[in-house]
Write a protein that holds these residues in place. Structure first.
Motif, short mmCIF file in Angstrom:
data_model
loop_
_atom_site.label_atom_id
_atom_site.label_comp_id
_atom_site.label_asym_id
_atom_site.label_seq_id
_atom_site.Cartn_x
_atom_site.Cartn_y
_atom_site.Cartn_z
N ALA A 1 -1.75 -68.71 -29.26
CA ALA A 1 -0.42 -69.33 -29.26
C ALA A 1 0.60 -68.47 -28.53
CB ALA A 1 0.04 -69.61 -30.69
N GLN A 2 0.32 -67.16 -28.47
CA GLN A 2 1.25 -66.23 -27.83
C GLN A 2 0.70 -65.67 -26.52
OE1 GLN A 2 1.96 -63.27 -30.85
NE2 GLN A 2 2.66 -64.78 -32.36
N ALA A 3 -0.42 -66.20 -26.05
CA ALA A 3 -1.10 -65.63 -24.88
C ALA A 3 -0.25 -65.79 -23.63
CB ALA A 3 -2.45 -66.30 -24.70
N ASN A 4 0.05 -64.67 -22.97
CA ASN A 4 0.86 -64.73 -21.76
C ASN A 4 0.03 -65.01 -20.52
OD1 ASN A 4 -0.46 -62.32 -21.36
ND2 ASN A 4 1.36 -61.03 -21.53
N PHE A 5 -1.29 -65.24 -20.70
CA PHE A 5 -2.14 -65.58 -19.56
C PHE A 5 -2.38 -67.09 -19.48
CE2 PHE A 5 -4.81 -64.18 -23.11
CZ PHE A 5 -5.63 -65.29 -23.31
N LEU A 6 -1.65 -67.86 -20.27
CA LEU A 6 -1.76 -69.32 -20.24
C LEU A 6 -0.40 -69.94 -19.98
CD1 LEU A 6 -3.96 -69.94 -23.44
CD2 LEU A 6 -4.74 -69.98 -21.05
N GLY A 7 -0.37 -71.02 -19.19
CA GLY A 7 0.79 -71.89 -19.17
C GLY A 7 0.66 -72.79 -20.38
N ARG A 8 1.66 -72.85 -21.24
CA ARG A 8 1.46 -73.55 -22.51
C ARG A 8 2.74 -74.28 -22.95
NH1 ARG A 8 2.42 -68.18 -23.31
NH2 ARG A 8 3.70 -67.60 -25.11
N CYS A 9 2.52 -75.36 -23.68
CA CYS A 9 3.60 -76.08 -24.33
C CYS A 9 3.01 -76.70 -25.59
CB CYS A 9 4.18 -77.16 -23.41
SG CYS A 9 3.06 -78.53 -23.06
N HIS A 10 3.84 -77.35 -26.40
CA HIS A 10 3.35 -77.92 -27.65
C HIS A 10 2.49 -79.15 -27.37
CE1 HIS A 10 3.21 -79.46 -31.77
NE2 HIS A 10 3.53 -78.23 -32.13
N ALA A 11 1.52 -79.38 -28.23
CA ALA A 11 0.54 -80.45 -28.02
C ALA A 11 1.13 -81.85 -28.19
CB ALA A 11 -0.64 -80.27 -28.98
N ASN A 12 2.35 -81.97 -28.69
CA ASN A 12 2.96 -83.30 -28.78
C ASN A 12 4.11 -83.47 -27.78
OD1 ASN A 12 5.05 -81.82 -29.85
ND2 ASN A 12 4.95 -82.70 -31.91
N ASP A 13 4.19 -82.59 -26.80
CA ASP A 13 5.30 -82.60 -25.85
C ASP A 13 4.80 -82.88 -24.43
OD1 ASP A 13 7.64 -82.24 -24.46
OD2 ASP A 13 8.07 -80.24 -25.25
N GLU A 14 4.52 -84.15 -24.17
CA GLU A 14 4.00 -84.52 -22.86
C GLU A 14 5.01 -84.24 -21.75
OE1 GLU A 14 2.31 -88.34 -20.29
OE2 GLU A 14 2.89 -88.62 -22.40
N LYS A 15 6.28 -84.48 -22.01
CA LYS A 15 7.31 -84.29 -20.99
C LYS A 15 7.30 -82.85 -20.47
CE LYS A 15 12.30 -84.82 -20.22
NZ LYS A 15 12.64 -83.42 -19.93
#
Length: 381
Positions: free
Chosen positions: A314-328
């Protein structure tokens, strides 16, 4: 002499994909230090690295399973690949808990790699029965196990809190990639594009994996369409399926459904891509081998954080990430990363390093070996 490892699994090549590939690779890696037997269902292919005993036709026949296990030395360690549905219809096998208890009483060391644990509760009667049986099996497994490496960090956190008296049994054991990176030349990305009629300067947005509701492929499609509408020259490729998207003619030439490919061709496609999109509805986790394929290929990954994601990812800085319910936000993130070459390369390099340090096969085997033979580990220390 090292203990024999009896790897118990009802999935093995030639039945390909997923856990079958994982079982084959796991047995191969372990055979470098231990004699290994895979006890599995009929039809499994042979191996020159380990012994295959494909003799279990009915995983509810405990007498037969015990007879098969009696062929091995008493100090053999039993390594179970645990996914409930492997061993019974709907994931329910009412006999296995008794087998595990009997093996524990007999002094057999049992280690369970838990790739799945239980279905969510569902109040429809048939599904509720299966869900309750999963819970009964899991409790029996926890009681009988000497160690339970789990392939998802979130589940390690959850069960360590739920069962504090058993917390020492739980540990994280990621599922490494089953797609070994092939060697490619410096012009590979351009050559791969040209061979498929794609403009050399185009960006490649890739989706890799089976297609199902929890993989949210439609998020990737919407992100690709939004990026193209914003003027980004991006082509969407899909590996693992070839869905007909019903696209208008103006978009069809920028879509390449590659379908199911041999591992080497998957690797070639990943090497040629710019961004891997994996918007899981439950969030990314260490058991997602598609994620590990992206990281091992030095490919930037855009994904989601959800209820199935542990604290580290959840805190990995090697991933582009957003919440799983936030398609926008996911759609916006894809366009931003396609535009920003520097940020994509930083994610790619960070992911490659994380894979080498945390998720690669050598790391996983080093974590697993002390659980299989703790006395040998203590002696070596």
């Amino acid at each position: 002499m090292a203990r024999r490892i009896v790897l118990v699994s009802d999935l093995l090549p030639p039945k390909r994909g997923g856990l079958a590939d994982h079982t084959h690779r796991l047995a191969t890696e372990l055979s470098a230090t231990h004699p290994v037997t895979v006890l599995t269902s009929p039809g499994a292919g042979p191996s020159d690295k380990y012994q295959v005993r494909s003799s279990i036709g009915d995983w509810k026949d405990l007498d037969w399973i015990m007879a098969e296990l009696s062929e091995y030395p008493n100090d053999s360690v039993l390594l179970w690949q645990y996914v409930p549905h492997m061993y019974g219809r709907g994931g329910a096998n009412r006999n296995l808990p008794r087998l595990w208890r009997d093996l524990k009483k007999a002094g057999n060391r049992q280690v369970f790699i838990a790739h799945e644990i239980m279905a969510d509760l569902d109040w429809r009667p048939s599904r509720l029965w299966y869900a309750l049986q999963h819970r009964r099996q899991w409790q029996a497994l926890v009681d009988a196990a000497d160690a339970i490496p789990i392939s998802t960090g979130r589940w390690v956190e959850e069960w360590s809190q739920r069962l504090p008296a058993m917390a020492s049994k739980f540990s994280l054991l990621p599922s490494p990639t089953s797609i070994e990176p092939i060697a490619v030349g410096p012009n590979h990305a351009r050559e791969w594009r040209v061979a498929r009629g794609i403009a050399p300067e185009a960006k490649i947005l890739v989706y890799f994996g089976t297609i199902g509701p929890n993989k949210q492929l439609y998020w990737v499609i919407n992100a690709w369409r939004a990026a193209r509408a914003a003027g980004i020259p991006v082509v969407l490729t899909v590996i693992g399926g070839a869905p007909d998207l019903g696209l208008p003619p103006a978009l069809r030439e920028f879509y390449r459904p590659l379908g199911y490919l041999p591992a080497a061709e998957v690797s070639a496609a990943l090497h040629a891509s710019d961004l891997l999109a994996l918007p899981f509805s439950d969030g990314v986790s260490e058991r997602r081998t598609t994620l590990m394929a992206g990281l091992s290929h030095g490919l930037a990954v855009a994904t989601t954080i959800g209820h199935g994601t542990g604290k580290e990812l959840a805190q990995a800085n090697f991933l582009g990430r957003c919440h799983a319910n936030d398609e926008k936000t996911f759609v916006e993130m894809i366009s931003a990363l396609l535009r920003d070459d520097h940020q994509r390369r930083a994610l790619a390099e960070g992911g490659r390093k994380a894979n080498a340090e945390l998720y690669s096969w050598p790391v996983v085997i080093r974590r697993l070996l002390p659980l299989l033979d703790p006395s040998a580990h203590r002696a070596a220390a």
